[in-house]
Design a protein around this motif. Structure first.
Motif, PDB file in Angstrom:
ATOM      1  N   ASP A 152      18.863  32.795 -22.214  1.00  0.00           N
ATOM      2  CA  ASP A 152      18.439  31.775 -21.249  1.00  0.00           C
ATOM      3  C   ASP A 152      17.191  32.215 -20.492  1.00  0.00           C
ATOM      4  O   ASP A 152      16.291  31.414 -20.248  1.00  0.00           O
ATOM      5  CB  ASP A 152      19.572  31.457 -20.262  1.00  0.00           C
ATOM      6  CG  ASP A 152      20.593  30.513 -20.890  1.00  0.00           C
ATOM      7  OD1 ASP A 152      20.235  29.819 -21.862  1.00  0.00           O
ATOM      8  OD2 ASP A 152      21.747  30.477 -20.416  1.00  0.00           O
ATOM      9  N   ALA A 153      17.160  33.502 -20.129  1.00  0.00           N
ATOM     10  CA  ALA A 153      15.977  34.015 -19.422  1.00  0.00           C
ATOM     11  C   ALA A 153      14.751  33.929 -20.328  1.00  0.00           C
ATOM     12  O   ALA A 153      13.654  33.595 -19.873  1.00  0.00           O
ATOM     13  CB  ALA A 153      16.219  35.448 -18.977  1.00  0.00           C
ATOM     14  N   GLN A 197      11.262  31.778 -19.728  1.00  0.00           N
ATOM     15  CA  GLN A 197       9.932  32.390 -19.759  1.00  0.00           C
ATOM     16  C   GLN A 197       8.988  31.666 -20.712  1.00  0.00           C
ATOM     17  O   GLN A 197       7.815  31.453 -20.400  1.00  0.00           O
ATOM     18  CB  GLN A 197      10.024  33.870 -20.159  1.00  0.00           C
ATOM     19  CG  GLN A 197      10.461  34.760 -19.015  1.00  0.00           C
ATOM     20  CD  GLN A 197      10.061  36.224 -19.258  1.00  0.00           C
ATOM     21  OE1 GLN A 197       9.014  36.511 -19.819  1.00  0.00           O
ATOM     22  NE2 GLN A 197      10.901  37.147 -18.830  1.00  0.00           N
ATOM     23  N   ILE A 198       9.511  31.289 -21.900  1.00  0.00           N
ATOM     24  CA  ILE A 198       8.656  30.574 -22.864  1.00  0.00           C
ATOM     25  C   ILE A 198       8.272  29.205 -22.294  1.00  0.00           C
ATOM     26  O   ILE A 198       7.110  28.802 -22.350  1.00  0.00           O
ATOM     27  CB  ILE A 198       9.353  30.425 -24.232  1.00  0.00           C
ATOM     28  CG1 ILE A 198       9.611  31.804 -24.857  1.00  0.00           C
ATOM     29  CG2 ILE A 198       8.491  29.582 -25.180  1.00  0.00           C
ATOM     30  CD1 ILE A 198      10.361  31.754 -26.177  1.00  0.00           C
ATOM     31  N   SER A 199       9.263  28.488 -21.723  1.00  0.00           N
ATOM     32  CA  SER A 199       8.973  27.178 -21.125  1.00  0.00           C
ATOM     33  C   SER A 199       7.928  27.317 -20.030  1.00  0.00           C
ATOM     34  O   SER A 199       7.019  26.481 -19.918  1.00  0.00           O
ATOM     35  CB  SER A 199      10.245  26.552 -20.560  1.00  0.00           C
ATOM     36  OG  SER A 199      11.107  26.171 -21.613  1.00  0.00           O
ATOM     37  N   ASN A 200       8.035  28.364 -19.218  1.00  0.00           N
ATOM     38  CA  ASN A 200       7.060  28.571 -18.147  1.00  0.00           C
ATOM     39  C   ASN A 200       5.653  28.826 -18.691  1.00  0.00           C
ATOM     40  O   ASN A 200       4.671  28.341 -18.140  1.00  0.00           O
ATOM     41  CB  ASN A 200       7.482  29.731 -17.237  1.00  0.00           C
ATOM     42  CG  ASN A 200       8.662  29.337 -16.353  1.00  0.00           C
ATOM     43  OD1 ASN A 200       8.941  28.143 -16.186  1.00  0.00           O
ATOM     44  ND2 ASN A 200       9.354  30.323 -15.810  1.00  0.00           N
ATOM     45  N   GLU A 201       5.580  29.594 -19.802  1.00  0.00           N
ATOM     46  CA  GLU A 201       4.271  29.814 -20.444  1.00  0.00           C
ATOM     47  C   GLU A 201       3.682  28.474 -20.884  1.00  0.00           C
ATOM     48  O   GLU A 201       2.486  28.228 -20.726  1.00  0.00           O
ATOM     49  CB  GLU A 201       4.406  30.720 -21.675  1.00  0.00           C
ATOM     50  CG  GLU A 201       4.783  32.163 -21.371  1.00  0.00           C
ATOM     51  CD  GLU A 201       3.598  32.999 -20.896  1.00  0.00           C
ATOM     52  OE1 GLU A 201       2.446  32.530 -21.012  1.00  0.00           O
ATOM     53  OE2 GLU A 201       3.836  34.125 -20.409  1.00  0.00           O
ATOM     54  N   GLY A 202       4.542  27.609 -21.454  1.00  0.00           N
ATOM     55  CA  GLY A 202       4.086  26.304 -21.929  1.00  0.00           C
ATOM     56  C   GLY A 202       3.641  25.398 -20.794  1.00  0.00           C
ATOM     57  O   GLY A 202       2.646  24.682 -20.910  1.00  0.00           O
ATOM     58  N   ALA A 221       2.977  28.016 -26.697  1.00  0.00           N
ATOM     59  CA  ALA A 221       3.742  29.089 -26.045  1.00  0.00           C
ATOM     60  C   ALA A 221       4.442  29.882 -27.144  1.00  0.00           C
ATOM     61  O   ALA A 221       4.942  29.296 -28.111  1.00  0.00           O
ATOM     62  CB  ALA A 221       4.766  28.490 -25.086  1.00  0.00           C
ATOM     63  N   TRP A 222       4.462  31.214 -26.996  1.00  0.00           N
ATOM     64  CA  TRP A 222       4.916  32.083 -28.090  1.00  0.00           C
ATOM     65  C   TRP A 222       5.981  33.095 -27.685  1.00  0.00           C
ATOM     66  O   TRP A 222       5.986  33.589 -26.548  1.00  0.00           O
ATOM     67  CB  TRP A 222       3.733  32.914 -28.618  1.00  0.00           C
ATOM     68  CG  TRP A 222       2.601  32.105 -29.149  1.00  0.00           C
ATOM     69  CD1 TRP A 222       1.405  31.857 -28.521  1.00  0.00           C
ATOM     70  CD2 TRP A 222       2.538  31.420 -30.403  1.00  0.00           C
ATOM     71  NE1 TRP A 222       0.615  31.075 -29.312  1.00  0.00           N
ATOM     72  CE2 TRP A 222       1.279  30.787 -30.471  1.00  0.00           C
ATOM     73  CE3 TRP A 222       3.439  31.292 -31.480  1.00  0.00           C
ATOM     74  CZ2 TRP A 222       0.891  30.026 -31.578  1.00  0.00           C
ATOM     75  CZ3 TRP A 222       3.035  30.542 -32.571  1.00  0.00           C
ATOM     76  CH2 TRP A 222       1.787  29.920 -32.611  1.00  0.00           C
ATOM     77  N   LEU A 223       6.813  33.432 -28.681  1.00  0.00           N
ATOM     78  CA  LEU A 223       7.586  34.666 -28.654  1.00  0.00           C
ATOM     79  C   LEU A 223       7.067  35.462 -29.852  1.00  0.00           C
ATOM     80  O   LEU A 223       6.972  34.920 -30.961  1.00  0.00           O
ATOM     81  CB  LEU A 223       9.085  34.392 -28.819  1.00  0.00           C
ATOM     82  CG  LEU A 223       9.982  35.618 -29.013  1.00  0.00           C
ATOM     83  CD1 LEU A 223       9.976  36.505 -27.766  1.00  0.00           C
ATOM     84  CD2 LEU A 223      11.423  35.206 -29.346  1.00  0.00           C
ATOM     85  N   VAL A 234       6.439  37.443 -24.621  1.00  0.00           N
ATOM     86  CA  VAL A 234       6.072  36.032 -24.605  1.00  0.00           C
ATOM     87  C   VAL A 234       4.621  35.921 -24.160  1.00  0.00           C
ATOM     88  O   VAL A 234       4.105  36.792 -23.462  1.00  0.00           O
ATOM     89  CB  VAL A 234       6.971  35.176 -23.683  1.00  0.00           C
ATOM     90  CG1 VAL A 234       8.403  35.153 -24.157  1.00  0.00           C
ATOM     91  CG2 VAL A 234       6.882  35.654 -22.259  1.00  0.00           C
ATOM     92  N   SER A 235       3.954  34.860 -24.604  1.00  0.00           N
ATOM     93  CA  SER A 235       2.563  34.649 -24.226  1.00  0.00           C
ATOM     94  C   SER A 235       2.239  33.181 -24.447  1.00  0.00           C
ATOM     95  O   SER A 235       3.066  32.416 -24.946  1.00  0.00           O
ATOM     96  CB  SER A 235       1.631  35.511 -25.074  1.00  0.00           C
ATOM     97  OG  SER A 235       1.621  35.067 -26.415  1.00  0.00           O
ATOM     98  N   SER A 236       1.024  32.802 -24.081  1.00  0.00           N
ATOM     99  CA  SER A 236       0.543  31.484 -24.474  1.00  0.00           C
ATOM    100  C   SER A 236      -0.922  31.607 -24.854  1.00  0.00           C
ATOM    101  O   SER A 236      -1.619  32.531 -24.411  1.00  0.00           O
ATOM    102  CB  SER A 236       0.804  30.477 -23.353  1.00  0.00           C
ATOM    103  OG  SER A 236      -0.391  30.058 -22.766  1.00  0.00           O
ATOM    104  N   THR A 237      -1.349  30.710 -25.746  1.00  0.00           N
ATOM    105  CA  THR A 237      -2.745  30.730 -26.210  1.00  0.00           C
ATOM    106  C   THR A 237      -3.320  29.329 -26.092  1.00  0.00           C
ATOM    107  O   THR A 237      -2.578  28.349 -26.183  1.00  0.00           O
ATOM    108  CB  THR A 237      -2.825  31.171 -27.691  1.00  0.00           C
ATOM    109  OG1 THR A 237      -1.988  30.324 -28.480  1.00  0.00           O
ATOM    110  CG2 THR A 237      -2.424  32.619 -27.871  1.00  0.00           C
TER     111      THR A 237
END
Ligand code: MN
Length: 353
Positions: A148-149, A153-158, A167-169, A179-182
């Motif tokens: 869930d955490a 985190q991924i949703s927040n990156e998005g 948004a990535w794992l 996690v990151s986003s591009t």
């Protein structure tokens, strides 16, 4: 199966295929009314693997038709044009993307677009309740605390990605998840172009074309809904392929390997109630531990924690050998060899980090 049941089964199969409205419309939809022609080239548009309406209600049919039939198809067509006549012609995207520079704009945008969407379709599924493998779950818990955490985190990156992007794992070169986003169609495989390079194992499209028809400006609602569709079996498969191979610790540090041989050939028989091997070989074990402590520690393992554990292993092995010479009881021997075995596994664990 009797004749009557056989007939019944065939009739219900027939009904499921031809009379079920969902199947009927899914078949109609495979002739996607929004699809543009895909020109011939090295790269081709992959099938979705499910019907355009299969992800309803979370992602609507028309979004899937336009997203696949127009947007993804355009990336494929433009990528074929962009690689033509370049040194990248004939190469795979796994070869091309890490080699791109900021001068390769067309291949960056369309190669990223083709790779990202091909991955995205496979990460989505109408199947309910898919689960992560034990290994992926462990890695997720280690890195994020819980699944869930991680999702948060991924949703927040998005949500935080301004404009279009993903948004990535991903798995870093250290083997750890991040996690990151591009922006745009960049992805973590573009080593020379992104802040956090790695191997992507889960990507979420946050371009407006991925959600606008149903969610309009509410990107956060789309990002909540998408978790109903993620295929954790596919994420697990990608994780397995992306994580670096296990280090051959005993190959890298032969003195540790030599100690391991004596330990496993004495400890395991003792567990079965056979104390002869350890009573016969405690001197050899103490010698191997001493040699280990004096060995050239490979740079990968040369840190204070490992040095300290090796010292304890050496001391413990000498102490155990002394007690064996003094006819120690089986109970005492079990205790001290078990403790030594724990120290050995502490070292192996530290080496794997
Ligand atoms: Mn897209």
């Amino acid at each position: 199966m009797n004749k009557r049941n056989f007939l019944k089964m065939n009739l219900s199969l027939l009904g499921a295929v031809f009379l079920n409205p969902a199947t009927f419309w899914a078949r109609r939809a495979s002739g996607n009314p929004f699809a543009i022609p895909v020109t011939a080239g090295n790269f081709t548009l992959p099938e979705l693997g499910y019907a355009f309406d299969a992800l309803e209600p979370h992602i609507d049919t028309m979004t899937m038709q336009i997203h696949h039939g127009k947007h993804h198809a355009a990336y494929v067509n433009n990528l074929n044009k962009a690689v033509d006549g370049t040194p990248f012609n004939g190469k795979t995207l796994e070869e091309i993307l890490p080699a791109l520079t900021d001068k390769d704009t067309a291949i960056r945008n369309n190669g990223g677009g083709h790779f990202n969407h091909s991955m995205f379709w496979k990460l989505l599924t109408p199947k309910k309740g898919t689960t992560a493998s034990a290994e992926l779950s462990q890695a997720v818990n280690d890195a994020f605390g819980s699944l869930d955490a991680l999702k948060t985190q991924i949703s927040n990156e998005g949500k935080a990605r301004f404009g279009s992007g993903w948004a990535w794992l991903a798995v870093g070169s250290d083997g750890k998840l991040f996690v990151s986003s591009t922006p745009n169609q960049d992805n973590p495989l573009m080593t020379g172009l992104v802040a956090k390079p790695g191997k992507p194992i889960l990507g979420i499209d946050v371009w407006e074309h991925a959600y606008y028809l149903k969610y309009q400006n509410k990107r956060d609602e789309y990002l909540n809904a998408i978790w109903n569709l993620i295929d954790w079996e596919e994420v697990s498969r990608l994780y397995q392929a992306a994580k670096p191979p296990r280090k051959n610790i005993f190959g890298m540090w032969p003195e540790l390997g030599a100690f391991h041989t004596v330990m496993s050939e004495t400890f395991h028989p003792m567990e079965e109630g056979d104390f002869k091997p350890i009573r016969a070989r405690s001197g050899e074990m103490a010698d191997k531990a001493k040699t280990l402590a004096k060995s050239n520690i490979p740079a990968d393992f040369n840190n204070p924690k490992i040095l300290d554990a090796v010292k304890r292993l050496s001391k413990g092995s000498s102490a155990l050998h002394k007690t064996v010479k003094k006819q120690v009881s089986d109970a005492e021997l079990t205790k001290s060899l078990t403790a030594l075995h724990d120290v050995f596994h502490e070292i192996v664990g530290l080496c794997r980090e």
